[in-house]
Write a protein that holds these residues in place. Structure first.
Motif, PDB file in Angstrom:
ATOM      1  N   PHE A   1       0.816  -1.288   0.078  1.00  0.00           N
ATOM      2  CA  PHE A   1      -0.161  -0.056   0.054  1.00  0.00           C
ATOM      3  C   PHE A   1       0.843   1.297  -0.010  1.00  0.00           C
ATOM      4  CE2 PHE A   1      -1.943   3.240   2.827  1.00  0.00           C
ATOM      5  CZ  PHE A   1      -2.969   3.768   1.694  1.00  0.00           C
ATOM      6  N   LEU A   2       1.840   1.315   0.980  1.00  0.00           N
ATOM      7  CA  LEU A   2       2.539   2.347   0.916  1.00  0.00           C
ATOM      8  C   LEU A   2       3.479   2.684  -0.360  1.00  0.00           C
ATOM      9  CD1 LEU A   2       4.348   2.026   4.438  1.00  0.00           C
ATOM     10  CD2 LEU A   2       2.412   3.398   3.765  1.00  0.00           C
ATOM     11  N   LYS A   3       3.632   1.694  -1.337  1.00  0.00           N
ATOM     12  CA  LYS A   3       4.272   1.897  -2.362  1.00  0.00           C
ATOM     13  C   LYS A   3       3.371   2.073  -3.611  1.00  0.00           C
ATOM     14  CE  LYS A   3       7.990  -1.184  -0.858  1.00  0.00           C
ATOM     15  NZ  LYS A   3       8.449  -2.579  -1.071  1.00  0.00           N
ATOM     16  N   SER A   4       2.052   1.767  -3.441  1.00  0.00           N
ATOM     17  CA  SER A   4       1.320   1.720  -4.337  1.00  0.00           C
ATOM     18  C   SER A   4       0.634   3.568  -4.847  1.00  0.00           C
ATOM     19  CB  SER A   4      -0.262   1.424  -3.716  1.00  0.00           C
ATOM     20  OG  SER A   4      -0.774   2.429  -2.874  1.00  0.00           O
ATOM     21  N   ASP A   5       0.436   3.231  -6.316  1.00  0.00           N
ATOM     22  CA  ASP A   5      -0.104   4.684  -6.855  1.00  0.00           C
ATOM     23  C   ASP A   5      -1.003   5.292  -6.064  1.00  0.00           C
ATOM     24  OD1 ASP A   5       1.730   4.185  -9.121  1.00  0.00           O
ATOM     25  OD2 ASP A   5       0.195   3.372 -10.193  1.00  0.00           O
ATOM     26  N   LEU A   6      -2.082   4.612  -5.496  1.00  0.00           N
ATOM     27  CA  LEU A   6      -3.198   4.937  -4.776  1.00  0.00           C
ATOM     28  C   LEU A   6      -2.319   6.138  -3.588  1.00  0.00           C
ATOM     29  CD1 LEU A   6      -6.426   3.577  -4.092  1.00  0.00           C
ATOM     30  CD2 LEU A   6      -5.455   4.876  -2.065  1.00  0.00           C
ATOM     31  N   PHE A   7      -1.518   5.566  -2.676  1.00  0.00           N
ATOM     32  CA  PHE A   7      -0.986   6.148  -1.688  1.00  0.00           C
ATOM     33  C   PHE A   7      -0.220   7.235  -2.001  1.00  0.00           C
ATOM     34  CE2 PHE A   7       2.636   6.784   1.245  1.00  0.00           C
ATOM     35  CZ  PHE A   7       1.981   7.200   2.468  1.00  0.00           C
ATOM     36  N   LEU A   8       0.851   7.112  -3.116  1.00  0.00           N
ATOM     37  CA  LEU A   8       1.741   8.082  -3.591  1.00  0.00           C
ATOM     38  C   LEU A   8       0.958   9.241  -4.125  1.00  0.00           C
ATOM     39  CD1 LEU A   8       4.358   5.760  -5.164  1.00  0.00           C
ATOM     40  CD2 LEU A   8       4.353   6.958  -2.899  1.00  0.00           C
ATOM     41  N   LYS A   9      -0.202   9.139  -4.823  1.00  0.00           N
ATOM     42  CA  LYS A   9      -1.137  10.178  -5.445  1.00  0.00           C
ATOM     43  C   LYS A   9      -1.620  10.940  -4.328  1.00  0.00           C
ATOM     44  CE  LYS A   9      -5.140  10.948  -8.349  1.00  0.00           C
ATOM     45  NZ  LYS A   9      -6.253  10.476  -9.003  1.00  0.00           N
ATOM     46  N   HIS A  10      -2.090  10.321  -3.238  1.00  0.00           N
ATOM     47  CA  HIS A  10      -2.764  10.931  -2.111  1.00  0.00           C
ATOM     48  C   HIS A  10      -1.620  11.898  -1.437  1.00  0.00           C
ATOM     49  CE1 HIS A  10      -5.790  11.671   0.776  1.00  0.00           C
ATOM     50  NE2 HIS A  10      -4.797  11.509   1.750  1.00  0.00           N
ATOM     51  N   LYS A  11      -0.354  11.306  -1.453  1.00  0.00           N
ATOM     52  CA  LYS A  11       0.732  12.018  -0.738  1.00  0.00           C
ATOM     53  C   LYS A  11       1.361  13.154  -1.622  1.00  0.00           C
ATOM     54  CE  LYS A  11       5.348  11.374   1.062  1.00  0.00           C
ATOM     55  NZ  LYS A  11       6.381  10.321   1.303  1.00  0.00           N
ATOM     56  N   ARG A  12       1.253  13.109  -2.651  1.00  0.00           N
ATOM     57  CA  ARG A  12       1.730  14.152  -3.724  1.00  0.00           C
ATOM     58  C   ARG A  12       0.529  15.079  -3.701  1.00  0.00           C
ATOM     59  NH1 ARG A  12       3.440  10.253  -7.148  1.00  0.00           N
ATOM     60  NH2 ARG A  12       1.202  10.266  -8.495  1.00  0.00           N
ATOM     61  N   THR A  13      -0.626  14.910  -3.490  1.00  0.00           N
ATOM     62  CA  THR A  13      -2.040  15.970  -3.501  1.00  0.00           C
ATOM     63  C   THR A  13      -1.885  16.555  -2.020  1.00  0.00           C
ATOM     64  OG1 THR A  13      -3.429  14.468  -4.433  1.00  0.00           O
ATOM     65  CG2 THR A  13      -4.352  16.151  -3.165  1.00  0.00           C
ATOM     66  N   GLU A  14      -1.558  15.784  -1.127  1.00  0.00           N
ATOM     67  CA  GLU A  14      -1.299  16.676   0.157  1.00  0.00           C
ATOM     68  C   GLU A  14      -0.031  17.582   0.277  1.00  0.00           C
ATOM     69  OE1 GLU A  14      -2.478  13.617   3.828  1.00  0.00           O
ATOM     70  OE2 GLU A  14      -0.374  13.977   3.263  1.00  0.00           O
ATOM     71  N   GLU A  15       1.011  17.065  -0.367  1.00  0.00           N
ATOM     72  CA  GLU A  15       2.138  18.210  -0.630  1.00  0.00           C
ATOM     73  C   GLU A  15       1.747  19.251  -1.387  1.00  0.00           C
ATOM     74  OE1 GLU A  15       4.822  15.441  -2.039  1.00  0.00           O
ATOM     75  OE2 GLU A  15       5.294  14.660  -0.015  1.00  0.00           O
ATOM     76  N   GLU A  16       1.148  19.112  -2.621  1.00  0.00           N
ATOM     77  CA  GLU A  16       0.515  20.283  -3.329  1.00  0.00           C
ATOM     78  C   GLU A  16      -0.315  21.223  -2.552  1.00  0.00           C
ATOM     79  OE1 GLU A  16      -1.200  18.593  -6.984  1.00  0.00           O
ATOM     80  OE2 GLU A  16       0.885  17.563  -7.477  1.00  0.00           O
TER      81      GLU A  16
END
Length: 190
Positions: A155-170
């Motif tokens: 999960f931590l390596k998944s596109d779903l998690f990484l996309k959510h992380k990028r959205t938070e950072e943006e």
């Protein structure tokens, strides 16, 4: 046998706790939008620190369920959540009904959303007659460890998690950019 698990396929009493109801209702708003507020920024950092932190956050549960659904193992987190809800019950009659529902939904050989637990760890149906809050603990621990050492790392390596992380950072970067733009416009417009 792995069947697709959705909130609508589970008995209502398995979805009885307010926190579980919140999680289940929110899982179906798959419009991809982030419901992050300023308070929940960096939730991905918290989720990445431990599975426990992830499971304490309704948004984390929602995202983890989305991921597990794609992996055809959503029943694991649903079982874990149902057990958490069960441990909080006080009324013996309600416990008995809930125990039977958990058993029939996740543990029986005919379960619609059977979880993968060791054969000797399975419960005998007779134990359902005298339920106690920790009767599913050993099985819940097995499923937790299965998620922790298998699904969670993916999960931590998944596109779903990484996309959510990028959205938070943006989202975190945007207020600063807007403030700078406002300052610049005041400087040039005076």
């Amino acid at each position: 046998m792995n069947m697709e698990v959705t909130a609508s396929s589970l008995p209502l009493s398995l979805l009885g706790s307010p926190s579980l109801i919140f999680s289940v209702h929110n899982i179906h708003d798959n419009d991809g939008s982030s419901s992050s507020s300023h308070q929940s920024l960096k939730s991905t950092t918290k989720w990445a620190s431990s599975l426990e932190n992830l499971l304490e956050d309704p948004e984390g549960v929602k995202r983890f369920r989305e991921f597990l659904k794609k992996e055809f193992s959503e029943e694991n987190v649903l079982f874990w959540l149902a057990c958490e809800d069960f441990k909080k019950m006080q009324d013996k009659k309600q416990m008995q009904e809930k125990a039977k529902e958990i058993y029939m939904t996740f543990l029986s050989n005919k379960a619609s959303s059977q979880v993968n637990v060791e054969g000797q760890s399975r419960l005998n149906e007779k134990i359902l007659e005298e339920p106690h809050p920790l009767m599913f603990q050993k099985l819940q621990d097995q499923i937790f460890n299965l998620m922790k050492y298998d699904s969670y790392s993916r999960f931590l390596k998944s596109d779903l998690f990484l996309k959510h992380k990028r959205t938070e950072e943006e989202e975190e970067d945007q207020p600063d950019a807007q403030t700078s733009a406002k300052r610049a416009s005041r400087i040039y417009n005076t």
